[in-house]
Design an enzyme around this catalytic site. Sequence first.
Site, PDB file in Angstrom:
ATOM      1  CE1 TYR A  53      67.050   5.002   3.523  1.00 54.05           C
ATOM      2  CE2 TYR A  53      68.496   6.779   4.203  1.00 54.05           C
ATOM      3  CZ  TYR A  53      67.231   6.269   4.018  1.00 54.05           C
ATOM      4  OH  TYR A  53      66.145   7.068   4.312  1.00 54.05           O
ATOM      5  CB  ILE A 231      67.132  15.439   5.112  1.00 56.70           C
ATOM      6  CG1 ILE A 231      65.833  14.610   5.045  1.00 56.70           C
ATOM      7  CG2 ILE A 231      67.413  15.848   6.546  1.00 56.70           C
ATOM      8  CD1 ILE A 231      65.967  13.206   5.648  1.00 56.70           C
ATOM      9  CE  LYS A 233      71.776  11.279  -4.129  1.00 56.40           C
ATOM     10  NZ  LYS A 233      71.721  11.273  -5.618  1.00 56.40           N
ATOM     11  CG  ASN A 243      70.066  21.491  -2.487  1.00 53.99           C
ATOM     12  OD1 ASN A 243      69.589  22.197  -3.381  1.00 53.99           O
ATOM     13  ND2 ASN A 243      70.220  20.181  -2.620  1.00 53.99           N
TER      14      ASN A 243
HETATM   15  N1  LIG Z   1      62.354   7.990   6.200  1.00 59.08           N
HETATM   16  C1  LIG Z   1      62.108   7.481   5.017  1.00 59.08           C
HETATM   17  O1  LIG Z   1      61.309   6.532   4.873  1.00 59.08           O
HETATM   18  C2  LIG Z   1      62.800   8.065   3.812  1.00 59.08           C
HETATM   19  C3  LIG Z   1      62.380   7.716   2.535  1.00 59.08           C
HETATM   20  C4  LIG Z   1      63.047   8.280   1.440  1.00 59.08           C
HETATM   21  C5  LIG Z   1      64.104   9.172   1.624  1.00 59.08           C
HETATM   22  N2  LIG Z   1      64.502   9.473   2.910  1.00 59.08           N
HETATM   23  C6  LIG Z   1      65.652  10.394   3.149  1.00 59.08           C
HETATM   24  O2  LIG Z   1      65.372  11.643   2.527  1.00 59.08           O
HETATM   25  C7  LIG Z   1      66.456  12.002   1.678  1.00 59.08           C
HETATM   26  C8  LIG Z   1      65.990  12.881   0.543  1.00 59.08           C
HETATM   27  O3  LIG Z   1      64.976  12.255  -0.205  1.00 59.08           O
HETATM   28  P1  LIG Z   1      65.165  11.791  -1.731  1.00 59.08           P
HETATM   29  O4  LIG Z   1      66.598  11.522  -2.009  1.00 59.08           O
HETATM   30  O5  LIG Z   1      64.184  10.703  -1.965  1.00 59.08           O
HETATM   31  O6  LIG Z   1      64.621  13.025  -2.572  1.00 59.08           O
HETATM   32  P2  LIG Z   1      65.010  14.564  -2.754  1.00 59.08           P
HETATM   33  O7  LIG Z   1      66.034  14.973  -1.774  1.00 59.08           O
HETATM   34  O8  LIG Z   1      63.715  15.293  -2.814  1.00 59.08           O
HETATM   35  O9  LIG Z   1      65.603  14.585  -4.228  1.00 59.08           O
HETATM   36  C9  LIG Z   1      66.870  14.072  -4.533  1.00 59.08           C
HETATM   37  C10 LIG Z   1      67.120  14.284  -6.034  1.00 59.08           C
HETATM   38  O10 LIG Z   1      67.153  15.684  -6.310  1.00 59.08           O
HETATM   39  C11 LIG Z   1      68.379  16.016  -6.953  1.00 59.08           C
HETATM   40  N3  LIG Z   1      68.771  17.352  -6.470  1.00 59.08           N
HETATM   41  C12 LIG Z   1      69.360  17.673  -5.297  1.00 59.08           C
HETATM   42  N4  LIG Z   1      69.522  19.011  -5.196  1.00 59.08           N
HETATM   43  C13 LIG Z   1      69.038  19.548  -6.338  1.00 59.08           C
HETATM   44  C14 LIG Z   1      68.930  20.860  -6.825  1.00 59.08           C
HETATM   45  N5  LIG Z   1      69.350  21.895  -6.091  1.00 59.08           N
HETATM   46  N6  LIG Z   1      68.364  21.060  -8.056  1.00 59.08           N
HETATM   47  C15 LIG Z   1      67.933  20.019  -8.786  1.00 59.08           C
HETATM   48  N7  LIG Z   1      67.988  18.743  -8.366  1.00 59.08           N
HETATM   49  C16 LIG Z   1      68.544  18.497  -7.164  1.00 59.08           C
HETATM   50  C17 LIG Z   1      69.358  14.943  -6.574  1.00 59.08           C
HETATM   51  O11 LIG Z   1      70.310  14.798  -7.588  1.00 59.08           O
HETATM   52  P3  LIG Z   1      71.919  14.856  -7.343  1.00 59.08           P
HETATM   53  O12 LIG Z   1      72.269  13.726  -6.452  1.00 59.08           O
HETATM   54  O13 LIG Z   1      72.447  14.733  -8.711  1.00 59.08           O
HETATM   55  O14 LIG Z   1      72.255  16.165  -6.706  1.00 59.08           O
HETATM   56  C18 LIG Z   1      68.434  13.715  -6.477  1.00 59.08           C
HETATM   57  O15 LIG Z   1      68.248  13.147  -7.757  1.00 59.08           O
HETATM   58  C19 LIG Z   1      67.022  10.648   1.251  1.00 59.08           C
HETATM   59  O16 LIG Z   1      68.306  10.775   0.685  1.00 59.08           O
HETATM   60  C20 LIG Z   1      66.969   9.901   2.555  1.00 59.08           C
HETATM   61  O17 LIG Z   1      68.065  10.282   3.372  1.00 59.08           O
HETATM   62  C21 LIG Z   1      63.862   8.942   3.990  1.00 59.08           C
END
Ligand SMILES: NC(=O)c1ccc[n+]([C@@H]2O[C@H](COP(=O)([O-])OP(=O)(O)OC[C@H]3O[C@@H](n4cnc5c(N)ncnc54)[C@H](OP(=O)(O)O)[C@@H]3O)[C@@H](O)[C@H]2O)c1
Length: 277
Positions: A53, A231, A233, A243
């Site tokens: 990242y 987790i 984001k 959240n």
């Molecule tokens: N191990 C792996 O291979 C892998 C792969 C992908 C991701 N990850 C980890 O998992 C974390 C989370 O996954 P992700 O970022 O892909 O997806 P996510 O957490 O499912 O979704 C993030 C999105 O949702 C929005 N959001 C957050 N809270 C919200 C709410 N209460 N209501 C409406 N929208 C909301 C965020 O916008 P705002 O920023 O505007 O709040 C962002 O656009 C990543 O940040 C990373 O640390 C790990």
Amino acid sequence: MPNASVPTITLRNGLELPAIGMGTWPMDNAQTASAVATAVDVGYRLFDTAENYENETGVGEGLRRIGIARSDVVITTKFNKRWHSREGVREAFSASAAKLGTEYIDLLLVHWPNPDQDRFVEAVQGIADLLAEGLVRGIGVSNFKPAHLERLADAGLIPDLNQIQVDPRHIREASRQANTRLGIVTESWSPLGRDGGLLQDPVVTALAEKYGRTPGQIVLRWHVQQGLVPIPKASSRAHLEENLAVFDFSLEAGEVAGLSALDTGDAGILDSDSFGH
Ligand SMILES: NC(=O)c1ccc[n+]([C@@H]2O[C@H](COP(=O)([O-])OP(=O)(O)OC[C@H]3O[C@@H](n4cnc5c(N)ncnc54)[C@H](OP(=O)(O)O)[C@@H]3O)[C@@H](O)[C@H]2O)c1
């Protein structure tokens, strides 16, 4: 100090993990520092980052800016496939620890198994070496399928945590069961379904209406109520606060099942037998 309002889950090695954490991808260092400092203020104590990242420096900066004690937060980071050897993992650890500005890392994760390299067992052995030296506090993997975990178990290596993609449209039953069988906690990445429209699904919005909660809170409650550690984001204080506020209501068992029925199978999931970095 630990946040009393967020419950913890105990990993098989005894480490206490907050039941919800904060994801940081795809924020850059400056955005991450600011969001992490806000998240600590809001009450988060678990932070997820990765070498890939390129924002580990931001996580360390955010924690220092808000001035929380190192022992009061849990940091998880992950390394790429080029480090899949016992010595390589040591180098990856040193680089991540330096960027984070910390002497130890709570959970160090193999980011993807990359079975084509066939070195993930060595990579986990490398983390076990660091655990024995007190440089990490737990063994983590990510995107490991049941077959990959069996290879590890055959080598006498059982991770404490497996971070995989899980949300109500991708419930990952087989993977979760394999984790549970081995006593491994499942951490959910993209728990809100990223931007795939999950939060607009009528099943989710109807429950939001019923409980006077937001769609995001309904989905995160679905995770925590099943012992999954999401987790999400979030970059704004409003989303971060929202959240975390999922521990003062419950879904009925039938409602959890109704959300799980949104499952579309594993077809939309990145295949960790062929994808990885
Ligand atoms: N191990 C792996 O291979 C892998 C792969 C992908 C991701 N990850 C980890 O998992 C974390 C989370 O996954 P992700 O970022 O892909 O997806 P996510 O957490 O499912 O979704 C993030 C999105 O949702 C929005 N959001 C957050 N809270 C919200 C709410 N209460 N209501 C409406 N929208 C909301 C965020 O916008 P705002 O920023 O505007 O709040 C962002 O656009 C990543 O940040 C990373 O640390 C790990």
